[in-house]
Design a protein around this motif. Structure first.
Motif, mmCIF file in Angstrom:
data_model
loop_
_atom_site.group_PDB
_atom_site.id
_atom_site.type_symbol
_atom_site.label_atom_id
_atom_site.label_comp_id
_atom_site.label_asym_id
_atom_site.label_seq_id
_atom_site.Cartn_x
_atom_site.Cartn_y
_atom_site.Cartn_z
ATOM 1 N N ALA A 108 0.840 -1.259 0.026
ATOM 2 C CA ALA A 108 0.159 0.030 -0.082
ATOM 3 C C ALA A 108 0.882 1.233 0.049
ATOM 4 N N ALA A 109 1.878 1.418 0.827
ATOM 5 C CA ALA A 109 3.015 2.469 0.853
ATOM 6 C C ALA A 109 3.465 2.515 -0.412
ATOM 7 N N TYR A 110 3.984 1.578 -1.034
ATOM 8 C CA TYR A 110 4.948 1.428 -2.143
ATOM 9 C C TYR A 110 4.145 2.032 -3.296
ATOM 10 N N SER A 111 2.636 1.548 -3.336
ATOM 11 C CA SER A 111 1.761 2.149 -4.550
ATOM 12 C C SER A 111 1.537 3.551 -4.222
ATOM 13 N N ALA A 112 1.172 4.126 -3.027
ATOM 14 C CA ALA A 112 0.909 5.408 -2.890
ATOM 15 C C ALA A 112 2.052 6.347 -3.261
ATOM 16 N N VAL A 113 3.219 5.607 -3.049
ATOM 17 C CA VAL A 113 4.555 6.556 -3.545
ATOM 18 C C VAL A 113 4.448 6.598 -4.994
ATOM 19 N N GLN A 114 4.440 5.393 -5.550
ATOM 20 C CA GLN A 114 4.612 5.315 -7.024
ATOM 21 C C GLN A 114 3.487 6.096 -7.845
ATOM 22 N N ASN A 115 2.226 6.087 -7.155
ATOM 23 C CA ASN A 115 1.210 6.923 -7.966
ATOM 24 C C ASN A 115 1.341 8.362 -7.666
ATOM 25 N N SER A 116 2.148 8.882 -6.754
ATOM 26 C CA SER A 116 2.356 10.301 -6.790
ATOM 27 C C SER A 116 3.689 10.855 -7.367
ATOM 28 N N SER A 117 3.942 12.104 -7.319
ATOM 29 C CA SER A 117 5.055 12.547 -7.863
ATOM 30 C C SER A 117 6.439 12.779 -6.717
ATOM 31 N N LYS A 118 5.972 12.202 -5.754
ATOM 32 C CA LYS A 118 6.977 12.256 -4.382
ATOM 33 C C LYS A 118 8.061 11.108 -4.527
ATOM 34 N N ASP A 119 9.193 11.482 -3.899
ATOM 35 C CA ASP A 119 10.320 10.576 -3.769
ATOM 36 C C ASP A 119 10.593 10.049 -2.333
ATOM 37 N N ILE A 120 9.549 9.464 -1.955
ATOM 38 C CA ILE A 120 9.546 8.963 -0.312
ATOM 39 C C ILE A 120 10.180 7.653 -0.199
ATOM 40 N N PRO A 121 11.001 7.304 0.489
ATOM 41 C CA PRO A 121 11.634 5.715 0.802
ATOM 42 C C PRO A 121 10.508 5.058 1.522
ATOM 43 N N VAL A 122 10.371 3.918 1.185
ATOM 44 C CA VAL A 122 9.571 2.998 1.893
ATOM 45 C C VAL A 122 10.444 1.746 2.422
ATOM 46 N N ILE A 123 10.625 1.669 3.916
ATOM 47 C CA ILE A 123 11.376 0.757 4.432
ATOM 48 C C ILE A 123 10.314 -0.485 4.833
ATOM 49 N N PHE A 124 10.284 -1.685 4.497
ATOM 50 C CA PHE A 124 9.406 -2.392 4.920
ATOM 51 C C PHE A 124 9.972 -3.628 6.135
ATOM 52 N N CYS A 125 9.010 -4.028 6.674
ATOM 53 C CA CYS A 125 9.351 -4.860 7.856
ATOM 54 C C CYS A 125 8.327 -5.901 7.811
ATOM 55 N N ALA A 126 8.999 -7.211 8.061
ATOM 56 C CA ALA A 126 8.316 -8.660 7.993
ATOM 57 C C ALA A 126 7.515 -8.915 6.973
ATOM 58 N N VAL A 127 8.046 -8.564 5.688
ATOM 59 C CA VAL A 127 7.691 -8.997 4.256
ATOM 60 C C VAL A 127 8.490 -10.202 3.877
ATOM 61 N N SER A 128 7.701 -11.388 3.998
ATOM 62 C CA SER A 128 8.295 -12.636 3.761
ATOM 63 C C SER A 128 9.109 -12.890 2.311
#
Length: 337
Positions: A108-128
């Motif tokens: 969800a976070a990755y998609s929200a950033v990709q669909n914007s013009s922002k360059d916000i890093p997403v650091i994921f936790c507990a993604v298997s």
């Protein structure tokens, strides 16, 4: 219990703007120093013990670095929609970094950033399986503006523990959410391990949490035991599975210690607090200038054995004397949970 070594770098003092998510109705925390303009957001998929421990670990690391943050948690009944909405709000609020706990929150976070013009890093936790989830191109070189930690559930260790406690076991069941990429990936590995051990694996999929009671009722009579994965819907509603399993005398194995304290027989457990701390330290590195696109994702494989002696006694299962290096727990009640 094995602890992961901290590698925390000392950073500048920071604070979170008080009105980061003014108007959001979900639960949130704002902790730490309040003397900086850095905006860090933590997005947790839903409230259950495993993810709560991950988030606590992230907070531990950020607190130690004196970095403030806000936490948004999706509700159990509408976690996917909540996380998408919260992620979009975070992006619109121009946060400097998002820490996303669990695969659905990360996507969800990755998609929200990709669909914007922002360059916000997403650091994921507990993604298997970050690659299968489409978050990174590879663990070594993520390629995207995202990296983080994978909770590599020790499936081989789990099956070994099950056979130690139930050496005559022939059939093993597993419940999973068909839309969770991490569950699909883990089932493939579990199938391979079961094939090697001569165990028949029986799977039962659900599309949403409301189906879990009927799915458990269908699966439990067919198996000698049930093992859990890191499936969020199943973990969040573990009491439903445990209640029906207790009626039939079928052992249930969890994926981490909190589930064992709630009534699972045992687990080759992930230390989710430690996993969160590693994730938080990676987030700090990115805030300090490290590129998420070139920051290798980390697969945390360490696990420890835990067994619930109350459940073993109730089920008439004898714990082998040669089963060493085990943490023993008892079932927590509502009063001491």
């Amino acid at each position: 219990m094995k602890k992961l070594k901290k590698v925390l770098s000392v950073l500048f003092a920071v604070m979170l703007t008080a009105a980061l998510f003014a108007g959001c109705s979900s639960a949130s925390d704002t902790d730490g120093d309040t003397s900086s303009d850095i905006k860090v957001a933590i997005l947790q998929y839903m409230p259950h013990s495993s993810l709560d421990n991950c988030t606590q670990g992230v907070k531990n690391a950020l607190d130690e670095a004196n970095i403030s943050y806000e936490v948004q948690i999706g509700s159990s009944g509408s976690a996917d929609a909540d996380c998408q909405s919260y992620a979009e709000q975070m992006v619109a609020s121009d946060v400097d970094l998002i820490v996303a706990v669990a695969t659905p929150a990360a996507t969800a976070a990755y998609s929200a950033v990709q669909n914007s013009s922002k360059d916000i890093p997403v650091i994921f936790c507990a993604v298997s399986d970050p690659v299968a989830a489409g978050l990174v191109e590879s663990m070594e070189t993520p390629g995207n503006n995202t990296t983080g930690t994978a909770d590599a559930f020790d499936i081989e260790g789990q099956v070994e523990l099950i056979l130690e406690l139930q050496p005559e076991l022939e059939t093993l069941g597993v419940l999973y959410t068909t839309s969770e990429a991490n569950s699909i990936s883990q089932i493939e590995t579990l199938q391979e391990v079961c094939d090697e051990a001569g165990i028949t694996l029986i799977t039962q999929g659900i599309t949403e949490a409301s189906e879990l009671a009927s799915a458990a009722a269908a699966l439990l009579p067919k198996v000698d035991a049930v093992t859990n994965l890191t499936d969020n819907n199943v973990v969040d509603n573990m009491s439903v599975v445990l209640e029906r399993a207790a009626e039939l005398g079928v052992p249930v194995y969890g994926s981490e210690i909190e589930q064992v304290k709630k009534g699972c027989l045992g687990s080759a457990s992930i230390d989710y607090v430690a996993l969160g701390e590693v994730t938080g330290e990676m987030a700090i590195d990115v805030l300090n200038g490290q590129s998420a696109a070139t920051y290798s994702a980390v697969e945390v494989t360490e696990s420890f054995l835990v067994v619930n002696t109350d459940v073993a006694e109730t089920l008439g299962i004898e714990i082998p004397s040669d089963l060493t290096d085990v943490e023993y727990v008892t079932t927590e009640t509502d009063e001491n949970a």
